[in-house]
Design a protein around this motif. Structure first.
Motif, PDB file in Angstrom:
ATOM      1  N   ASN A  89      86.299  73.337   4.217  1.00 16.86           N
ATOM      2  CA  ASN A  89      86.535  74.715   4.674  1.00 16.86           C
ATOM      3  C   ASN A  89      87.594  75.361   3.789  1.00 16.86           C
ATOM      4  O   ASN A  89      88.661  75.760   4.264  1.00 16.86           O
ATOM      5  CB  ASN A  89      86.950  74.737   6.144  1.00 16.86           C
ATOM      6  N   LEU A  90      87.284  75.452   2.491  1.00 14.51           N
ATOM      7  CA  LEU A  90      88.211  76.036   1.531  1.00 14.51           C
ATOM      8  C   LEU A  90      87.551  77.217   0.830  1.00 14.51           C
ATOM      9  O   LEU A  90      86.488  77.063   0.209  1.00 14.51           O
ATOM     10  CB  LEU A  90      88.633  74.992   0.494  1.00 14.51           C
ATOM     11  N   ALA A  91      88.172  78.385   0.925  1.00 10.55           N
ATOM     12  CA  ALA A  91      87.672  79.565   0.209  1.00 10.55           C
ATOM     13  C   ALA A  91      87.923  79.383  -1.277  1.00 10.55           C
ATOM     14  O   ALA A  91      88.931  78.811  -1.690  1.00 10.55           O
ATOM     15  CB  ALA A  91      88.364  80.822   0.724  1.00 10.55           C
ATOM     16  N   ASN A 110      82.693  79.144  -0.356  1.00  9.06           N
ATOM     17  CA  ASN A 110      83.470  78.294   0.527  1.00  9.06           C
ATOM     18  C   ASN A 110      82.861  76.906   0.479  1.00  9.06           C
ATOM     19  O   ASN A 110      81.633  76.760   0.431  1.00  9.06           O
ATOM     20  CB  ASN A 110      83.465  78.838   1.961  1.00  9.06           C
ATOM     21  N   THR A 111      83.709  75.895   0.478  1.00 13.10           N
ATOM     22  CA  THR A 111      83.202  74.525   0.423  1.00 13.10           C
ATOM     23  C   THR A 111      82.363  74.160   1.641  1.00 13.10           C
ATOM     24  O   THR A 111      81.700  73.127   1.651  1.00 13.10           O
ATOM     25  CB  THR A 111      84.368  73.522   0.280  1.00 13.10           C
ATOM     26  N   ALA A 112      82.357  75.022   2.654  1.00 11.00           N
ATOM     27  CA  ALA A 112      81.517  74.786   3.832  1.00 11.00           C
ATOM     28  C   ALA A 112      80.031  74.791   3.494  1.00 11.00           C
ATOM     29  O   ALA A 112      79.224  74.231   4.245  1.00 11.00           O
ATOM     30  CB  ALA A 112      81.810  75.831   4.908  1.00 11.00           C
ATOM     31  N   THR A 113      79.647  75.439   2.377  1.00 12.19           N
ATOM     32  CA  THR A 113      78.225  75.519   2.040  1.00 12.19           C
ATOM     33  C   THR A 113      77.778  74.395   1.101  1.00 12.19           C
ATOM     34  O   THR A 113      76.684  74.444   0.562  1.00 12.19           O
ATOM     35  CB  THR A 113      77.858  76.882   1.431  1.00 12.19           C
ATOM     36  N   GLU A 127      90.609  80.516  -8.187  1.00  8.21           N
ATOM     37  CA  GLU A 127      91.473  80.163  -7.068  1.00  8.21           C
ATOM     38  C   GLU A 127      90.681  79.373  -6.040  1.00  8.21           C
ATOM     39  O   GLU A 127      89.503  79.638  -5.796  1.00  8.21           O
ATOM     40  CB  GLU A 127      92.054  81.408  -6.401  1.00  8.21           C
ATOM     41  N   ILE A 128      91.345  78.386  -5.438  1.00  5.79           N
ATOM     42  CA  ILE A 128      90.824  77.703  -4.257  1.00  5.79           C
ATOM     43  C   ILE A 128      91.948  77.666  -3.234  1.00  5.79           C
ATOM     44  O   ILE A 128      93.103  77.364  -3.575  1.00  5.79           O
ATOM     45  CB  ILE A 128      90.309  76.280  -4.567  1.00  5.79           C
ATOM     46  N   GLU A 129      91.617  77.969  -2.022  1.00  3.10           N
ATOM     47  CA  GLU A 129      92.590  78.070  -0.942  1.00  3.10           C
ATOM     48  C   GLU A 129      93.489  76.830  -0.881  1.00  3.10           C
ATOM     49  O   GLU A 129      93.007  75.706  -0.760  1.00  3.10           O
ATOM     50  CB  GLU A 129      91.834  78.236   0.381  1.00  3.10           C
ATOM     51  N   GLY A 130      94.790  77.049  -1.012  1.00  4.99           N
ATOM     52  CA  GLY A 130      95.764  75.973  -0.909  1.00  4.99           C
ATOM     53  C   GLY A 130      95.954  75.152  -2.167  1.00  4.99           C
ATOM     54  O   GLY A 130      96.860  74.309  -2.226  1.00  4.99           O
TER      55      GLY A 130
END
Length: 281
Positions: free
Chosen positions: A195-197, A211-214, A266-269
């Motif tokens: 769950n990372l944008a 998003n890594t959710a996909t 960019e990746i969230e965090g």
């Protein structure tokens, strides 16, 4: 922790981020590499008060966040929406190819297109760094073998990849085609890698949003699958596929990189990368 390697290429020093301050870790480890990525050593480093570490002066070059790495493993067509944009079928198993270790550079180093290239493309990806040897692991405990996560730009020369008869590796392994970092963010700071944008801009224009959710195959499923085939060792890097928005997928006419372009990922965090594009004569 956000672990960093900084300094001239080939002479990087270990560091960590204390907020916005880069601090030197040389008194505690020789490098950020497979030898120190196990849980015990990371727990030892986590106990250090960052304020006791020397601050690094100036703005040094940031190197790839893992040194003396082992394998550079790549998973292709691992986002359902990216597979759709390329017209590819959903794979039954993770598609694996290798990227030459000589492709790895720092997150803000120039990307240099090979001589004659006219089809160089961008791919923002979640990188996974192995911290503990993994052989025949299950997805239920696969993430226990992860040291941390980082950003990878899986730069790809599409003509080399698809037209020069052979494996994708030909179009993936050109020098500078693997910017990695800026940080190795330890897994305790990434509770859910699914769950990372993520995003990538070219010259300030948003090209990839995802998003890594996909992901078709999760990080845990990828580690499980690969560990049935061969041993994953500390310091191995797995880059896990890209969301839609790559240049080759633009309709009706694909768009590719040219000299002078600037990519921002960019990746969230996990921080941000920026590369300027150059070309070999």
């Amino acid at each position: 922790m956000k672990l960093v390697r900084y300094g001239a290429k080939g002479a990087e020093k270990p560091g960590l981020m204390d907020g916005d301050t880069l601090r030197d870790l040389s008194a505690h480890v020789d490098d950020i590499n497979g030898d120190m990525l196990g849980d015990a050593k990371l727990a030892e480093l986590a106990k250090i008060d960052p304020a006791t570490l020397p601050a690094v002066e100036g703005s040094p070059r940031i190197g790839a966040c893992v040194g003396n790495f082992g394998k550079f493993l790549c998973i292709g067509l691992n986002y359902s929406d990216h597979a759709a944009e390329t017209g590819a079928a959903i794979p039954e198993h993770p598609i694996l190819f290798f990227k030459a270790n000589s492709a790895i550079v720092g997150p803000n180093d120039d990307v240099v297109m090979p001589r004659g290239s006219a089809h160089t493309d961008w791919e923002v990806e979640l990188g996974v760094v192995i911290g503990k040897e993994a052989k025949y692991v299950s997805k239920d405990n696969a993430l226990d073998h992860v040291a941390g996560y980082c950003i990878v730009n899986d730069v790809s020369e599409r003509h080399f990849q698809t037209q020069l008869t052979g494996q994708w590796t030909k179009g993936k392994s050109c020098d500078t085609f693997g910017p990695t970092g800026p940080y190795l963010v330890t897994r305790d700071e990434v509770p859910d890698p699914q769950n990372l944008a993520m995003s990538l801009d070219v010259n300030g224009k948003r090209m990839q949003t995802g998003n890594t959710a996909t992901m078709i195959f999760s990080v845990a499923e990828i580690i499980e699958h690969l560990s049935q085939l061969f041993t994953l060792h500390p310091g191995d890097i797995i880059t896990t596929g890209t969301p839609p928005g790559v240049g080759m997928g633009i309709k009706p006419t694909p768009v590719y990189l040219k000299k002078g372009d600037v990519m921002t990922l960019e990746i969230e965090g996990l921080g941000r990368q920026t590369q300027k594009v150059d070309q070999d004569g």
